[in-house]
Scaffold this motif. Structure first.
Motif, PDB file in Angstrom:
ATOM      1  N   PHE A 196       0.898  -1.158   0.000  1.00 41.97           N
ATOM      2  CA  PHE A 196       0.000   0.000   0.000  1.00 41.97           C
ATOM      3  C   PHE A 196       0.934   1.204   0.000  1.00 41.97           C
ATOM      4  O   PHE A 196       1.648   1.423   0.985  1.00 41.97           O
ATOM      5  N   VAL A 197       0.978   1.924  -1.082  1.00 41.74           N
ATOM      6  CA  VAL A 197       1.985   2.976  -1.216  1.00 41.74           C
ATOM      7  C   VAL A 197       1.323   4.356  -1.239  1.00 41.74           C
ATOM      8  O   VAL A 197       0.427   4.607  -2.044  1.00 41.74           O
ATOM      9  N   VAL A 198       1.755   5.205  -0.326  1.00 46.13           N
ATOM     10  CA  VAL A 198       1.176   6.537  -0.248  1.00 46.13           C
ATOM     11  C   VAL A 198       1.941   7.497  -1.153  1.00 46.13           C
ATOM     12  O   VAL A 198       3.158   7.599  -1.071  1.00 46.13           O
ATOM     13  N   ILE A 199       1.220   8.159  -2.026  1.00 42.25           N
ATOM     14  CA  ILE A 199       1.822   9.221  -2.831  1.00 42.25           C
ATOM     15  C   ILE A 199       1.215  10.521  -2.313  1.00 42.25           C
ATOM     16  O   ILE A 199       0.047  10.817  -2.541  1.00 42.25           O
ATOM     17  N   SER A 200       2.025  11.235  -1.565  1.00 36.49           N
ATOM     18  CA  SER A 200       1.495  12.385  -0.857  1.00 36.49           C
ATOM     19  C   SER A 200       1.636  13.634  -1.727  1.00 36.49           C
ATOM     20  O   SER A 200       2.651  14.301  -1.719  1.00 36.49           O
ATOM     21  N   CYS A 201       0.586  13.923  -2.486  1.00 36.67           N
ATOM     22  CA  CYS A 201       0.695  14.978  -3.504  1.00 36.67           C
ATOM     23  C   CYS A 201       0.997  16.343  -2.896  1.00 36.67           C
ATOM     24  O   CYS A 201       1.670  17.159  -3.505  1.00 36.67           O
ATOM     25  N   ALA A 202       0.538  16.592  -1.685  1.00 38.08           N
ATOM     26  CA  ALA A 202       0.772  17.902  -1.076  1.00 38.08           C
ATOM     27  C   ALA A 202       2.186  18.004  -0.496  1.00 38.08           C
ATOM     28  O   ALA A 202       2.777  19.074  -0.472  1.00 38.08           O
ATOM     29  N   ALA A 203       2.717  16.883  -0.044  1.00 40.26           N
ATOM     30  CA  ALA A 203       4.006  16.932   0.650  1.00 40.26           C
ATOM     31  C   ALA A 203       5.195  16.903  -0.304  1.00 40.26           C
ATOM     32  O   ALA A 203       6.268  17.375   0.030  1.00 40.26           O
ATOM     33  N   ILE A 204       4.997  16.346  -1.495  1.00 37.83           N
ATOM     34  CA  ILE A 204       6.123  16.248  -2.431  1.00 37.83           C
ATOM     35  C   ILE A 204       6.120  17.498  -3.321  1.00 37.83           C
ATOM     36  O   ILE A 204       5.130  17.771  -3.983  1.00 37.83           O
ATOM     37  N   PRO A 205       7.217  18.256  -3.336  1.00 40.72           N
ATOM     38  CA  PRO A 205       7.253  19.447  -4.190  1.00 40.72           C
ATOM     39  C   PRO A 205       7.025  19.065  -5.654  1.00 40.72           C
ATOM     40  O   PRO A 205       7.490  17.993  -6.069  1.00 40.72           O
ATOM     41  N   SER A 206       6.340  19.905  -6.404  1.00 39.86           N
ATOM     42  CA  SER A 206       5.951  19.483  -7.749  1.00 39.86           C
ATOM     43  C   SER A 206       7.156  19.201  -8.646  1.00 39.86           C
ATOM     44  O   SER A 206       7.078  18.379  -9.553  1.00 39.86           O
ATOM     45  N   THR A 207       8.297  19.826  -8.335  1.00 41.11           N
ATOM     46  CA  THR A 207       9.477  19.560  -9.158  1.00 41.11           C
ATOM     47  C   THR A 207      10.007  18.138  -8.950  1.00 41.11           C
ATOM     48  O   THR A 207      10.674  17.585  -9.807  1.00 41.11           O
ATOM     49  N   LEU A 208       9.715  17.550  -7.788  1.00 37.31           N
ATOM     50  CA  LEU A 208      10.214  16.206  -7.503  1.00 37.31           C
ATOM     51  C   LEU A 208       9.175  15.132  -7.765  1.00 37.31           C
ATOM     52  O   LEU A 208       9.453  13.944  -7.731  1.00 37.31           O
ATOM     53  N   MET A 209       7.950  15.603  -8.000  1.00 37.79           N
ATOM     54  CA  MET A 209       6.821  14.677  -8.114  1.00 37.79           C
ATOM     55  C   MET A 209       7.076  13.585  -9.160  1.00 37.79           C
ATOM     56  O   MET A 209       6.898  12.407  -8.887  1.00 37.79           O
ATOM     57  N   GLU A 210       7.502  14.017 -10.345  1.00 34.39           N
ATOM     58  CA  GLU A 210       7.671  13.041 -11.420  1.00 34.39           C
ATOM     59  C   GLU A 210       8.700  11.974 -11.067  1.00 34.39           C
ATOM     60  O   GLU A 210       8.463  10.795 -11.284  1.00 34.39           O
TER      61      GLU A 210
END
Ligand SMILES: Nc1ncnc2c1ncn2[C@@H]1O[C@H](COP(=O)(O)OP(=O)(O)OP(=O)(O)O)[C@@H](O)[C@H]1O
Ligand SMILES: [Mg+2]
Length: 449
Positions: A196-210
């Motif tokens: 179960f893997v959490v992708i925390s869209c708010a916590a990860i800066p958008s530049t690192l998201m990809e």
């Protein structure tokens, strides 16, 4: 059932390829290449788990091919197949990242054994990546408490949709239990033994998201010092939890939509397509439909995610769950601390029942934990909770004296906090003697300054 692992056999001798095929075909999917070019083609177009690679090939040196294959896809474990006289080369292959070498001729059991060990290693690598991801988050396995009809309906919904693979969109205010629900769906689903893997869209800066989501190969960009699995790959066969999906920027929204639709993606800086089997659960504490109507959230992504919508009610709309939750958290704290059980006084309970709980269950859980810790006796009273925001609830059941006391305690602790516990300074601001302050703060459970 787990799907079969795929083995790519690279050997120029027809007879050897055939014998490998005989030995392996019952247990594995077998792909065969007779030269380097074919091997490269097959690896580019398939998801391969283990490669059996002959060191002597007509069109390319085995070591060069090994490097090329690793650059295309570093995931498969490579087992070099060699004759005794080429052992030196085999040892160099290990240095270049091959898993093992086998010396011709070999026994059937040896071949199967070595492949199984390679598969196990691959599995462990993924498991370690997953555990690293999980360790960053503290989440004891937890029940979902609730007897309100709305919650009962949600429990039923959870067990129904757990069976399916359809996307889920969990919406609700902050602290209403969205992540808890997402984990429950996963734990009740056939995927429960997978990540179960959490992708925390708010916590990860958008530049690192990809790079976080898709992963990258070594050298894909400056700073990509080693191949790193993205969260999607870690979540393969399991569940990906897209937390705070409303905060995703438009570019990522489009990229994610593609992954959800096509069930495939590429690591950054690579062209190889990686297929995944992931169930998506998204969460948002904003109304996504509203954002969509305002043009801030992609319509197609919204409908992709909204296959099973779950709306978690705020705590103030299911007040009869408050006492249940309180008992549950009191019990948890007693167990965790090994201390005697405690309970709230009637008056304290009344305040908690009347409070609005803007932070919902999380806020209640924190209040119980803090008041459990600071209260010495078995009963948590009004003064023990007065320092929290609940003081603002202005209970209509308090006498004037209680209300004044509640306010006083709250104000004193705010002042103390603003001067970092300096009592002399606090007494000066409050315009009272230090001894008066001392007696007034006796119930606050503060250390003597
Ligand atoms: N019904 C419930 N029963 C027991 N514990 C709950 C319940 N709802 C929430 N909690 C607890 O409250 C805390 C917050 O829950 P969770 O993290 O799931 O909320 P959330 O909706 O994801 O909040 P946010 O939007 O702030 O991320 C967690 O510690 C969770 O275990
Ligand atoms: Mg959350």
């Amino acid at each position: 059932m787990d799907k079969k692992a795929t083995i790519l056999v690279v050997d120029d001798e027809h007879g050897i390829r055939q014998s490998f095929n005989m030995v392996l075909k019952d247990q594995f999917n077998v792909l065969m290449a007779e030269n380097g070019k074919e091997a490269i083609h097959l690896l580019t177009t398939n998801s391969v788990d283990v490669i059996l690679l002959d060191i002597l090939l007509p069109d390319i040196n085995g070591l060069d091919l090994l490097e090329k294959l690793k650059a295309i896809d570093p995931n498969p474990e490579v087992i070099m197949v060699t004759a005794v006289k080429e052992i030196q080369t085999a040892v160099r292959a290990i240095k270049l990242g091959a898993y093992e070498y086998m010396i011709k001729p070999f026994l059937v059991e040896d071949v199967i054994n070595i492949i199984e060990r390679a598969l196990e290693k691959k599995h462990l690598v993924r498991e370690v990546a997953y555990l690293k991801n999980e360790l960053q988050r503290y989440h004891p396995f937890q029940e979902i408490i609730g007897e309100d009809q709305k919650m009962k309906d949600i429990f039923e919904l959870i067990s129904t949709i757990a069976e399916s693979d359809g996307a889920v969109l969990v919406q609700g205010e902050s602290g209403t239990g969205k992540e808890l629900v997402a984990r429950a769906i996963h734990n009740l689903s056939p995927r429960k033994n997978q990540p179960f893997v959490v992708i925390s869209c708010a916590a990860i800066p958008s530049t690192l998201m990809e790079s976080e989501v898709f992963g990258y190969n070594k050298g894909a960009f400056t700073g990509a010092v080693r191949t790193t699995l993205g969260k999607l790959e870690i979540a393969d066969k399991g569940t990906a939890f897209l937390d705070d999906i409303d905060t995703l920027d438009v570019t990522m929204q489009a990229k994610l939509l593609r992954v959800i639709q096509e069930k495939e993606f590429q690591r950054l800086g690579t062209t190889k397509v990686i297929r995944i089997d992931v169930r998506f659960i998204a969460a948002s504490n904003k109304d996504l439909k509203e954002l969509m109507e305002k043009g801030e959230f992609r319509e197609d992504l919204f409908y992709r995610l909204n296959v099973f919508p779950i709306e978690l009610p705020p705590l103030r709309e299911r007040k009869k769950d408050i006492p249940l939750l309180i008992d549950y958290f009191l019990d948890m704290n007693a167990k965790k601390s090994g201390k005697q059980p405690k309970r709230f006084s009637k008056k304290a309970m009344r305040i908690l029942m009347e409070y609005d709980w803007p932070g919902n269950v999380r806020e209640l859980q924190n209040l119980v934990e803090r008041s459990f810790t600071i209260t010495k006796g078995p009963v948590i009273d009004v003064k023990d909770i007065a320092t929290f925001d609940t003081g603002k609830a202005r209970s209509k059941n308090m006498t004037l004296k209680e209300a004044v006391n509640t306010f006083e305690q709250q104000y004193i602790s705010e002042v103390l906090e603003s001067v970092e516990g300096n009592r002399k300074e606090a007494a000066r601001i409050l315009g009272i003697h230090r001894n008066t302050l001392l007696s007034k703060t006796a119930g606050l459970g503060l250390k003597k300054a």
